[in-house]
Design a protein around this motif. Structure first.
Motif, short mmCIF file in Angstrom:
data_model
loop_
_atom_site.label_atom_id
_atom_site.label_comp_id
_atom_site.label_asym_id
_atom_site.label_seq_id
_atom_site.Cartn_x
_atom_site.Cartn_y
_atom_site.Cartn_z
N GLY A 129 0.82 -1.21 0.00
CA GLY A 129 0.00 0.00 0.00
C GLY A 129 0.85 1.25 0.00
N VAL A 130 1.95 1.21 0.74
CA VAL A 130 2.88 2.34 0.76
C VAL A 130 3.47 2.54 -0.63
CG1 VAL A 130 5.09 3.17 1.66
CG2 VAL A 130 3.45 2.11 3.21
N LEU A 131 3.83 1.45 -1.26
CA LEU A 131 4.40 1.51 -2.61
C LEU A 131 3.39 2.10 -3.60
CD1 LEU A 131 6.89 0.83 -4.30
CD2 LEU A 131 5.90 -1.42 -4.69
N GLU A 132 2.15 1.69 -3.52
CA GLU A 132 1.11 2.21 -4.42
C GLU A 132 0.87 3.70 -4.16
OE1 GLU A 132 -0.38 0.89 -7.09
OE2 GLU A 132 1.07 -0.71 -6.75
N ALA A 133 0.82 4.09 -2.90
CA ALA A 133 0.61 5.50 -2.56
C ALA A 133 1.76 6.36 -3.08
CB ALA A 133 0.47 5.67 -1.04
N LYS A 134 2.98 5.85 -2.98
CA LYS A 134 4.14 6.59 -3.48
C LYS A 134 4.11 6.69 -5.00
CE LYS A 134 8.23 6.31 -1.78
NZ LYS A 134 9.54 5.80 -1.37
N ARG A 135 3.67 5.63 -5.66
CA ARG A 135 3.64 5.65 -7.14
C ARG A 135 2.65 6.68 -7.66
NH1 ARG A 135 4.23 -0.74 -8.09
NH2 ARG A 135 6.50 -0.76 -8.18
N ALA A 142 11.32 7.18 -10.16
CA ALA A 142 11.12 5.77 -9.85
C ALA A 142 10.93 5.55 -8.34
CB ALA A 142 12.33 4.97 -10.33
N VAL A 143 10.02 4.66 -8.04
CA VAL A 143 9.72 4.34 -6.64
C VAL A 143 10.16 2.91 -6.38
CG1 VAL A 143 7.90 4.13 -4.94
CG2 VAL A 143 7.75 5.90 -6.68
N GLY A 144 10.97 2.71 -5.34
CA GLY A 144 11.50 1.40 -5.06
C GLY A 144 10.75 0.65 -3.98
N GLU A 145 10.71 -0.63 -4.15
CA GLU A 145 10.07 -1.49 -3.15
C GLU A 145 10.87 -1.50 -1.86
OE1 GLU A 145 9.37 -5.37 -4.76
OE2 GLU A 145 8.32 -4.57 -6.51
#
Length: 154
Positions: free
Chosen positions: A19-25, A31-34
């Motif tokens: 969810g954090v990754l999706e919010a950041k994207r 680029a957003v890293g896992e």
């Protein structure tokens, strides 16, 4: 970005690293890293967080970030107005060609000194600033002044 969304540690744990990754994207410009999303999730999991008043705290954080964004937008508008005003100064374009001098810097200089054409030499501007720089020397030590040059007085 996570703070600007008003997400508190308990909410981050709820949405998980994915969810954090999706919010950041959604809001990221690059680029957003896992790996970074996992680090945020781990930090939230080990955080004490706040137990009560989470909704109020989250809302307050969001409003503070909205105010901050408004202030940044207003500052950009003022800077644009300063640059537009500098177009009316006949010698401003020449000074802006100097490396390290931008609209804000020149606007501050002109705001403090007024019309630069009223000065006969750069040393008058230096004196106006209260920096009467001179060379002091003795048999042992020589202290040199900073030499100021400008195309305006040539």
């Amino acid at each position: 970005m996570i703070i600007s969304e008003g997400l508190l540690p308990d909410q981050i744990i709820e949405i998980g690293a994915g969810g954090v990754l999706e919010a950041k994207r959604k809001r990221a410009y690059r680029a957003v890293g896992e790996k970074k999303a996992a680090q945020v999730f781990e930090a939230a999991a080990s955080s004490v967080g706040c137990g009560q008043g989470q909704q109020a705290a989250s809302g307050r954080i969001k409003r503070l970030f909205q105010q901050l964004e408004l202030l940044y937008a207003q500052a950009s508008e003022v800077e644009a107005e300063m640059c537009a005003c500098l177009e009316q100064v006949p010698y401003a374009a020449d000074i802006l060609e100097c490396k390290g001098i931008g609209c804000k810097t020149l606007a501050m200089i002109l705001g403090e000194t007024g019309d630069l054409l009223r000065f006969e030499s750069y040393s008058q501007i230096v004196r106006l600033a209260g920096m009467n720089l001179v060379e002091n020397s003795s048999g042992k030590v020589t202290i040199q002044t900073i030499r100021l040059t400008t195309a305006l007085f040539r």
